[in-house]
Design a protein around this motif. Structure first.
Motif, PDB file in Angstrom:
ATOM      1  N   ILE A 286       0.837  -1.208   0.000  1.00  0.00           N
ATOM      2  CA  ILE A 286       0.000   0.000   0.000  1.00  0.00           C
ATOM      3  C   ILE A 286       0.866   1.249   0.000  1.00  0.00           C
ATOM      4  O   ILE A 286       0.578   2.232  -0.682  1.00  0.00           O
ATOM      5  CB  ILE A 286      -0.954  -0.018   1.201  1.00  0.00           C
ATOM      6  CG1 ILE A 286      -1.994  -1.134   1.027  1.00  0.00           C
ATOM      7  CG2 ILE A 286      -1.638   1.337   1.378  1.00  0.00           C
ATOM      8  CD1 ILE A 286      -2.829  -1.409   2.249  1.00  0.00           C
ATOM      9  N   GLN A 287       1.959   1.201   0.755  1.00  0.00           N
ATOM     10  CA  GLN A 287       2.883   2.342   0.787  1.00  0.00           C
ATOM     11  C   GLN A 287       3.469   2.583  -0.602  1.00  0.00           C
ATOM     12  O   GLN A 287       3.556   3.730  -1.054  1.00  0.00           O
ATOM     13  CB  GLN A 287       3.999   2.070   1.799  1.00  0.00           C
ATOM     14  CG  GLN A 287       4.989   3.227   1.929  1.00  0.00           C
ATOM     15  CD  GLN A 287       5.946   3.029   3.088  1.00  0.00           C
ATOM     16  OE1 GLN A 287       5.629   2.334   4.044  1.00  0.00           O
ATOM     17  NE2 GLN A 287       7.114   3.629   2.990  1.00  0.00           N
ATOM     18  N   ASN A 288       3.872   1.498  -1.279  1.00  0.00           N
ATOM     19  CA  ASN A 288       4.402   1.630  -2.641  1.00  0.00           C
ATOM     20  C   ASN A 288       3.338   2.160  -3.596  1.00  0.00           C
ATOM     21  O   ASN A 288       3.615   2.994  -4.463  1.00  0.00           O
ATOM     22  CB  ASN A 288       4.912   0.279  -3.141  1.00  0.00           C
ATOM     23  CG  ASN A 288       6.108  -0.227  -2.364  1.00  0.00           C
ATOM     24  OD1 ASN A 288       6.792   0.538  -1.686  1.00  0.00           O
ATOM     25  ND2 ASN A 288       6.379  -1.523  -2.448  1.00  0.00           N
ATOM     26  N   ASP A 303      -7.892  -9.293   6.681  1.00  0.00           N
ATOM     27  CA  ASP A 303      -9.185  -9.981   6.714  1.00  0.00           C
ATOM     28  C   ASP A 303     -10.304  -9.090   6.163  1.00  0.00           C
ATOM     29  O   ASP A 303     -11.134  -9.533   5.369  1.00  0.00           O
ATOM     30  CB  ASP A 303      -9.523 -10.416   8.144  1.00  0.00           C
ATOM     31  CG  ASP A 303      -8.519 -11.437   8.693  1.00  0.00           C
ATOM     32  OD1 ASP A 303      -8.009 -12.225   7.862  1.00  0.00           O
ATOM     33  OD2 ASP A 303      -8.262 -11.440   9.903  1.00  0.00           O
ATOM     34  N   GLU A 304     -10.327  -7.859   6.596  1.00  0.00           N
ATOM     35  CA  GLU A 304     -11.360  -6.925   6.158  1.00  0.00           C
ATOM     36  C   GLU A 304     -11.004  -6.221   4.846  1.00  0.00           C
ATOM     37  O   GLU A 304     -11.836  -5.542   4.250  1.00  0.00           O
ATOM     38  CB  GLU A 304     -11.612  -5.868   7.238  1.00  0.00           C
ATOM     39  CG  GLU A 304     -12.147  -6.422   8.549  1.00  0.00           C
ATOM     40  CD  GLU A 304     -13.541  -6.998   8.405  1.00  0.00           C
ATOM     41  OE1 GLU A 304     -14.299  -6.507   7.530  1.00  0.00           O
ATOM     42  OE2 GLU A 304     -13.876  -7.936   9.152  1.00  0.00           O
ATOM     43  N   LYS A 305      -9.753  -6.394   4.438  1.00  0.00           N
ATOM     44  CA  LYS A 305      -9.245  -5.718   3.241  1.00  0.00           C
ATOM     45  C   LYS A 305      -9.404  -4.198   3.350  1.00  0.00           C
ATOM     46  O   LYS A 305      -9.845  -3.522   2.411  1.00  0.00           O
ATOM     47  CB  LYS A 305      -9.966  -6.221   1.980  1.00  0.00           C
ATOM     48  CG  LYS A 305      -9.570  -7.624   1.556  1.00  0.00           C
ATOM     49  CD  LYS A 305      -8.151  -7.650   1.012  1.00  0.00           C
ATOM     50  CE  LYS A 305      -7.755  -9.023   0.530  1.00  0.00           C
ATOM     51  NZ  LYS A 305      -6.380  -9.063  -0.015  1.00  0.00           N
ATOM     52  N   LEU A 333      -5.383  -1.017  -7.154  1.00  0.00           N
ATOM     53  CA  LEU A 333      -4.157  -1.791  -7.363  1.00  0.00           C
ATOM     54  C   LEU A 333      -3.959  -2.819  -6.259  1.00  0.00           C
ATOM     55  O   LEU A 333      -3.573  -3.963  -6.524  1.00  0.00           O
ATOM     56  CB  LEU A 333      -2.957  -0.840  -7.415  1.00  0.00           C
ATOM     57  CG  LEU A 333      -1.627  -1.448  -7.872  1.00  0.00           C
ATOM     58  CD1 LEU A 333      -1.674  -1.747  -9.366  1.00  0.00           C
ATOM     59  CD2 LEU A 333      -0.473  -0.495  -7.571  1.00  0.00           C
ATOM     60  N   THR A 334      -4.220  -2.426  -5.029  1.00  0.00           N
ATOM     61  CA  THR A 334      -3.958  -3.301  -3.881  1.00  0.00           C
ATOM     62  C   THR A 334      -5.152  -4.159  -3.500  1.00  0.00           C
ATOM     63  O   THR A 334      -4.995  -5.201  -2.857  1.00  0.00           O
ATOM     64  CB  THR A 334      -3.561  -2.459  -2.654  1.00  0.00           C
ATOM     65  OG1 THR A 334      -4.634  -1.549  -2.339  1.00  0.00           O
ATOM     66  CG2 THR A 334      -2.298  -1.658  -2.941  1.00  0.00           C
ATOM     67  N   GLY A 335      -6.353  -3.715  -3.875  1.00  0.00           N
ATOM     68  CA  GLY A 335      -7.542  -4.445  -3.461  1.00  0.00           C
ATOM     69  C   GLY A 335      -8.005  -4.102  -2.065  1.00  0.00           C
ATOM     70  O   GLY A 335      -8.870  -4.773  -1.501  1.00  0.00           O
TER      71      GLY A 335
END
Length: 409
Positions: A286-288, A303-305, A333-335
């Motif tokens: 997420i940082q990237n 778990d909760e995304k 991108l990360t979902g």
């Protein structure tokens, strides 16, 4: 040997890519059709074509009867006297093959036979083109812009035309006739009028396929594209990884002096592309994904995304991006559903502890950044947006926006 027929079949096979065996079958069917039109039936008629010489033979199998008076159907029966003239071994009650001369066929029967052959050739030609492009479905091809049909664009792909619908066009892109462009084949449909090919310039896979074509390391599997998020015509984020420690995944995609990525940007008419490293750790990923914004801390819930991200105050607008684009693309991108807060907002949040993100295990400060001006650097910038633009900033502190407006007044 029928040289003219052989030459015609060879030319059709070469130009239309239709196998000669298919053409032989079409000729056989056409002769059977001609016989049926000429005699009224063709159940006892056989057509044989020599595949090497193209010589053909058409014959009817007839039952041998004793006298002409017993012949009830000339198509299926023959008297013994006529049968002996064909074969001296003819015997009453047996059958004999009687050759049929195609020259005996009438004009209508001949025309019908011709139509059968032409129809088969057209069907096979459409089938060949359909199969050719069906294999390219979900791939990128180069086409030539022909003309605008309303708001849709007709694109020539060689043996077939494709349709670029308005919904699959990038807003602001305009093309001139004869211009060559790369397009992504969405779907190939088989219709009675030939294959209908639907293409796109907005699909995220277009960017992926362009990188596969441009970057050798992606083609050979050294570098893998893990996820992609795109807002066509504006910006794309790409996450890549490699299992080879000696290869820089991002560097391979960028190329020497940006040559590789610039070639793709040029093809996409200036669309910006951010390439980031994929990471199994969701916090790092997420940082990237939120780059180029500086991140203080990420609290991710696999778990909760969902994820809560803390950024320096002066980096909040940069992390969110213009009209929320940077955060939106990072989420795709990360979902993960990403909630971005500035340091000040995070300190005031319920259950937040400053030391959870400001210091590492050794007690050292995570970051010591000097103030750097950016394109979207403060709540003052957000205050200048319209209300509809501000609605994209779900995590902006609107109290500060209102304060900024009052100060501006």
């Amino acid at each position: 040997m029928n040289k003219e027929l052989m030459e015609a079949l060879n030319n059709l096979e070469k130009e239309k890519e239709i196998s000669k065996e298919t053409l032989f079958e079409a000729i056989e069917n056409s002769l059977l059709t001609a016989c049926k039109n000429h005699f009224g039936k063709a159940d006892n008629i056989t057509v044989q074509i020599d595949r090497e010489t193209c010589d053909f033979l058409v014959y009817a199998t007839k039952e041998i009867v004793a006298v002409p008076e017993e012949v009830e159907d000339k198509v299926t029966q023959i008297c013994i006297d006529d049968a002996i003239q064909i074969s001296k071994n003819a015997v009453i009650g047996d059958t004999i093959n009687v050759e049929i001369k195609s020259k005996e066929f009438g004009r209508i029967a001949t025309q019908n036979a011709k139509n059968v052959i032409l129809q088969k050739i057209r069907e096979e030609e459409r089938s060949v083109v359909y199969n050719q492009f069906y294999e390219k479905e979900k791939d990128v091809v180069t086409g030539i812009v022909q003309r605008y049909i309303g708001k849709n664009i007709s694109i020539n792909l060689g043996k077939a035309d494709a349709v670029l619908n308005e919904a699959e066009q990038v807003k602001g892109e305009e093309f001139s006739p004869t211009e060559r462009i790369k397009i992504y084949i969405l779907e190939v449909k088989n219709t009675p009028k030939g294959p209908r090919i639907l293409v796109s310039r907005t699909h995220p896979e277009l960017v992926k396929r362009l990188f596969e074509a441009e970057v050798t390391e992606i083609r050979d599997g050294t570098v893998e594209i893990m996820s992609i998020a795109r807002e066509a015509g504006s910006r794309t984020k790409l996450a890549v990884r490699t299992n080879n420690p000696n290869v820089d995944a991002v560097g391979a995609c960028v190329g020497m002096n940006g040559a590789r990525v610039n070639a793709i940007v040029e093809e996409l008419r200036g669309e910006k592309i951010d390439i980031v490293n994929w990471d199994e750790n969701p916090g790092n990923f997420i940082q990237n994904a939120l780059s180029p914004a500086k991140i203080v801390a990420v609290f991710a819930d696999p778990d909760e995304k969902t994820a809560k991200v803390v950024v320096p105050d002066y980096q909040l607008s940069l992390a969110i991006g213009k009209e929320g684009q940077n955060a939106r693309l990072a989420a795709r991108l990360t979902g993960y559903k990403i909630d971005i807060k500035s340091e000040t907002q995070a300190k005031d949040a319920e259950g937040f502890r400053y030391e959870d993100y400001m210091y590492d295990e050794d007690g050292d400060v995570y970051y010591e950044e000097e103030y750097v001006e950016s394109e979207y650097e403060s709540e003052q910038d957000v205050a200048n947006y319209t209300e509809s633009e501000q609605s994209a900033f779900e995590t902006v502190d609107y109290d500060k926006v209102d304060d900024a407006k009052e100060n501006e007044e």
